[in-house]
Each structure stands twice: as C-alpha cells, then as structure tokens.
Scaffold this motif. Sequence first.
Motif, PDB file in Angstrom:
ATOM      1  N   ASN A 239       0.818  -1.207   0.000  1.00  0.00           N
ATOM      2  CA  ASN A 239       0.000   0.000   0.000  1.00  0.00           C
ATOM      3  C   ASN A 239       0.857   1.265   0.000  1.00  0.00           C
ATOM      4  OD1 ASN A 239      -2.402  -1.418  -0.001  1.00  0.00           O
ATOM      5  ND2 ASN A 239      -2.436  -1.569   2.227  1.00  0.00           N
ATOM      6  N   LEU A 240       2.154   1.130   0.255  1.00  0.00           N
ATOM      7  CA  LEU A 240       3.058   2.273   0.288  1.00  0.00           C
ATOM      8  C   LEU A 240       3.609   2.634  -1.089  1.00  0.00           C
ATOM      9  CD1 LEU A 240       5.045   1.230   3.482  1.00  0.00           C
ATOM     10  CD2 LEU A 240       3.183   2.877   3.326  1.00  0.00           C
ATOM     11  N   ILE A 241       3.307   1.811  -2.103  1.00  0.00           N
ATOM     12  CA  ILE A 241       3.840   2.018  -3.444  1.00  0.00           C
ATOM     13  C   ILE A 241       2.684   2.267  -4.406  1.00  0.00           C
ATOM     14  CG2 ILE A 241       5.249   1.018  -5.290  1.00  0.00           C
ATOM     15  CD1 ILE A 241       6.779   1.432  -2.681  1.00  0.00           C
ATOM     16  N   ASP A 242       2.860   3.254  -5.272  1.00  0.00           N
ATOM     17  CA  ASP A 242       1.863   3.572  -6.289  1.00  0.00           C
ATOM     18  C   ASP A 242       2.444   3.223  -7.656  1.00  0.00           C
ATOM     19  OD1 ASP A 242      -0.558   4.521  -7.214  1.00  0.00           O
ATOM     20  OD2 ASP A 242       0.190   6.569  -7.476  1.00  0.00           O
ATOM     21  N   ILE A 243       1.612   2.727  -8.577  1.00  0.00           N
ATOM     22  CA  ILE A 243       2.085   2.306  -9.896  1.00  0.00           C
ATOM     23  C   ILE A 243       1.259   2.982 -10.971  1.00  0.00           C
ATOM     24  CG2 ILE A 243       0.622   0.250  -9.900  1.00  0.00           C
ATOM     25  CD1 ILE A 243       2.903  -1.173 -11.417  1.00  0.00           C
ATOM     26  N   LYS A 244       1.954   3.386 -12.069  1.00  0.00           N
ATOM     27  CA  LYS A 244       1.281   4.013 -13.199  1.00  0.00           C
ATOM     28  C   LYS A 244       1.835   3.411 -14.480  1.00  0.00           C
ATOM     29  CE  LYS A 244       0.363   8.315 -10.896  1.00  0.00           C
ATOM     30  NZ  LYS A 244       0.917   9.580 -10.527  1.00  0.00           N
ATOM     31  N   GLU A 245       0.918   3.157 -15.430  1.00  0.00           N
ATOM     32  CA  GLU A 245       1.323   2.646 -16.740  1.00  0.00           C
ATOM     33  C   GLU A 245       0.853   3.611 -17.806  1.00  0.00           C
ATOM     34  OE1 GLU A 245       0.425  -0.847 -19.946  1.00  0.00           O
ATOM     35  OE2 GLU A 245      -0.836  -0.641 -18.192  1.00  0.00           O
ATOM     36  N   SER A 246       1.745   3.951 -18.729  1.00  0.00           N
ATOM     37  CA  SER A 246       1.367   4.802 -19.855  1.00  0.00           C
ATOM     38  C   SER A 246       2.278   4.487 -21.033  1.00  0.00           C
ATOM     39  CB  SER A 246       1.478   6.285 -19.484  1.00  0.00           C
ATOM     40  OG  SER A 246       2.804   6.588 -19.141  1.00  0.00           O
ATOM     41  N   ASP A 247       1.689   4.339 -22.190  1.00  0.00           N
ATOM     42  CA  ASP A 247       2.349   4.014 -23.464  1.00  0.00           C
ATOM     43  C   ASP A 247       3.598   3.138 -23.311  1.00  0.00           C
ATOM     44  OD1 ASP A 247       2.506   7.252 -23.092  1.00  0.00           O
ATOM     45  OD2 ASP A 247       4.504   6.445 -23.454  1.00  0.00           O
ATOM     46  N   ASN A 248       3.352   1.875 -22.945  1.00  0.00           N
ATOM     47  CA  ASN A 248       4.382   0.830 -22.834  1.00  0.00           C
ATOM     48  C   ASN A 248       5.497   1.170 -21.840  1.00  0.00           C
ATOM     49  OD1 ASN A 248       3.068  -0.858 -24.515  1.00  0.00           O
ATOM     50  ND2 ASN A 248       4.345  -0.465 -26.302  1.00  0.00           N
ATOM     51  N   LYS A 249       5.161   1.891 -20.789  1.00  0.00           N
ATOM     52  CA  LYS A 249       6.120   2.194 -19.729  1.00  0.00           C
ATOM     53  C   LYS A 249       5.414   2.072 -18.386  1.00  0.00           C
ATOM     54  CE  LYS A 249       8.976   5.123 -22.513  1.00  0.00           C
ATOM     55  NZ  LYS A 249       9.675   6.351 -22.696  1.00  0.00           N
ATOM     56  N   ILE A 250       6.131   1.521 -17.422  1.00  0.00           N
ATOM     57  CA  ILE A 250       5.602   1.409 -16.059  1.00  0.00           C
ATOM     58  C   ILE A 250       6.513   2.211 -15.150  1.00  0.00           C
ATOM     59  CG2 ILE A 250       5.174  -0.140 -14.119  1.00  0.00           C
ATOM     60  CD1 ILE A 250       4.526  -2.320 -16.059  1.00  0.00           C
ATOM     61  N   GLN A 251       5.907   3.007 -14.269  1.00  0.00           N
ATOM     62  CA  GLN A 251       6.684   3.768 -13.306  1.00  0.00           C
ATOM     63  C   GLN A 251       6.078   3.599 -11.924  1.00  0.00           C
ATOM     64  OE1 GLN A 251       7.421   7.812 -14.316  1.00  0.00           O
ATOM     65  NE2 GLN A 251       9.076   7.937 -12.840  1.00  0.00           N
ATOM     66  N   LEU A 252       6.943   3.386 -10.939  1.00  0.00           N
ATOM     67  CA  LEU A 252       6.504   3.237  -9.559  1.00  0.00           C
ATOM     68  C   LEU A 252       6.849   4.495  -8.782  1.00  0.00           C
ATOM     69  CD1 LEU A 252       6.697   0.231 -10.551  1.00  0.00           C
ATOM     70  CD2 LEU A 252       7.107  -0.333  -8.194  1.00  0.00           C
ATOM     71  N   LYS A 253       6.095   4.727  -7.714  1.00  0.00           N
ATOM     72  CA  LYS A 253       6.348   5.895  -6.882  1.00  0.00           C
ATOM     73  C   LYS A 253       6.016   5.537  -5.443  1.00  0.00           C
ATOM     74  CE  LYS A 253       5.405  10.702  -6.363  1.00  0.00           C
ATOM     75  NZ  LYS A 253       5.041  11.939  -6.985  1.00  0.00           N
ATOM     76  N   ALA A 254       6.886   5.936  -4.522  1.00  0.00           N
ATOM     77  CA  ALA A 254       6.624   5.726  -3.100  1.00  0.00           C
ATOM     78  C   ALA A 254       5.639   6.797  -2.631  1.00  0.00           C
ATOM     79  CB  ALA A 254       7.922   5.801  -2.308  1.00  0.00           C
ATOM     80  N   ILE A 255       4.627   6.394  -1.880  1.00  0.00           N
ATOM     81  CA  ILE A 255       3.593   7.332  -1.443  1.00  0.00           C
ATOM     82  C   ILE A 255       4.145   8.297  -0.390  1.00  0.00           C
ATOM     83  CG2 ILE A 255       1.385   7.490  -0.225  1.00  0.00           C
ATOM     84  CD1 ILE A 255       0.531   4.991  -1.741  1.00  0.00           C
ATOM     85  N   ASN A 256       4.952   7.783   0.555  1.00  0.00           N
ATOM     86  CA  ASN A 256       5.572   8.665   1.544  1.00  0.00           C
ATOM     87  C   ASN A 256       7.055   8.316   1.638  1.00  0.00           C
ATOM     88  OD1 ASN A 256       5.753   6.364   3.164  1.00  0.00           O
ATOM     89  ND2 ASN A 256       3.849   6.840   4.224  1.00  0.00           N
ATOM     90  N   SER A 257       7.762   8.971   2.524  1.00  0.00           N
ATOM     91  CA  SER A 257       9.210   8.744   2.622  1.00  0.00           C
ATOM     92  C   SER A 257       9.574   8.004   3.912  1.00  0.00           C
ATOM     93  CB  SER A 257       9.962  10.065   2.532  1.00  0.00           C
ATOM     94  OG  SER A 257       9.575  10.901   3.602  1.00  0.00           O
ATOM     95  N   SER A 258       8.728   7.082   4.331  1.00  0.00           N
ATOM     96  CA  SER A 258       9.056   6.287   5.518  1.00  0.00           C
ATOM     97  C   SER A 258      10.141   5.264   5.167  1.00  0.00           C
ATOM     98  CB  SER A 258       7.803   5.573   6.037  1.00  0.00           C
ATOM     99  OG  SER A 258       7.395   4.586   5.123  1.00  0.00           O
ATOM    100  N   LYS A 259      10.742   4.721   6.185  1.00  0.00           N
ATOM    101  CA  LYS A 259      11.819   3.757   5.976  1.00  0.00           C
ATOM    102  C   LYS A 259      11.313   2.517   5.236  1.00  0.00           C
ATOM    103  CE  LYS A 259      15.617   1.687   8.523  1.00  0.00           C
ATOM    104  NZ  LYS A 259      16.236   1.482   9.817  1.00  0.00           N
TER     105      LYS A 259
END
Length: 178
Positions: A39-59
Amino acid sequence: MSRIGKQIINLSDQIITEINGKKVSIIGPKGKLSYHLSNLIDIKESDNKIQLKAINSSKEAKALYGLSRTIINNMVIGVSQGFEKKLEIQGVGYRSQMQGDNLILYVGYSHEVIIKPPENVKIIVENNTNITIHGINKEIVGQIAAKIRAVRPPEPYKGKGIRYQNENIRRKIGKAGK
C-alpha cells in the motif's frame, strides 16, 4: 529515494500489463506472472512504460520502492525471455539423469536423491554432469538451483560436489600442505 525505483520499466509490444488496484499482472509469450504491491507504493502505466512511486518517505516505503520495481522488471524479463541457471556436477561417479519431469542425482549417498520441479520450471540434463534450469520466475529458478546445489555443496579439499557454472570454490591445502 531509491535510484533503482526511479527507473522506468520499458515494455515491448508483446507484453500486456493488467493493473487492478495493487495487483499487477504481466502477460507475455512465455506465460503470466502477478505480484501484489504494498500500500506504500503507487504504480502508473502509460504508453508501454511502467513507473513506480513511493507514497511517503518512511523507511519501509523506501525499502519496498526499489524492491517492487526490481520484482516487476524481473517479471517483464521472465515472461519475454525467461531465466536460466546452470549447475555442474564434479566428482568421480557423481551423475544426474531425468526420469519423466523428476531430476535424479547420484552424488555419493547410498541412495539417489529425487528432486521434483514445480510447474513452469523445466530442468534439462546434458551429458550427466551439466544441469540447466529454465523458468519464467527468477525467484523460483534460483530457489530450485539452490536446492539442487544444497544436496551436495562443493567441498573445499577436492572440489567435489554440485556447483553453479563458473562458481569459484576456495580450495584448502589439507594435511600434506604444511
């Protein structure tokens, strides 16, 4: 933040991704793999690319950020190319053979050792001493290879046993080396 996590995963035209909330499924020519994101990681897909993003900066989020990206990247590689591990058997009288899907090892014990691979993993024996493990899941291929190696790990005096291909075994001199 993680340098590995920031990297974008490029997808080829033959790979299909399905993202349902936190569940990621990747379908390719070799099969289908899925992974449940934290639940701490967010994922986005757009035109044959996947990118992940951390929701917060916890350890914990920082630790899972790079890990999740690597697991998804390995899934993409697995369903398109697959993974393989190669093992070698060294020792007088040590050999292996296939019986159906099962791998049978004769490595100095009074009995043979039978290893049953899970589905989606294929084991090939070449000339009784070389074992190749193929599969789409990197974790399972590595685990099966480690399980086979653990049957008779290479010993440091004569080097007998099961080893990974190109593995460097540190040799000891023994009694006569004084």
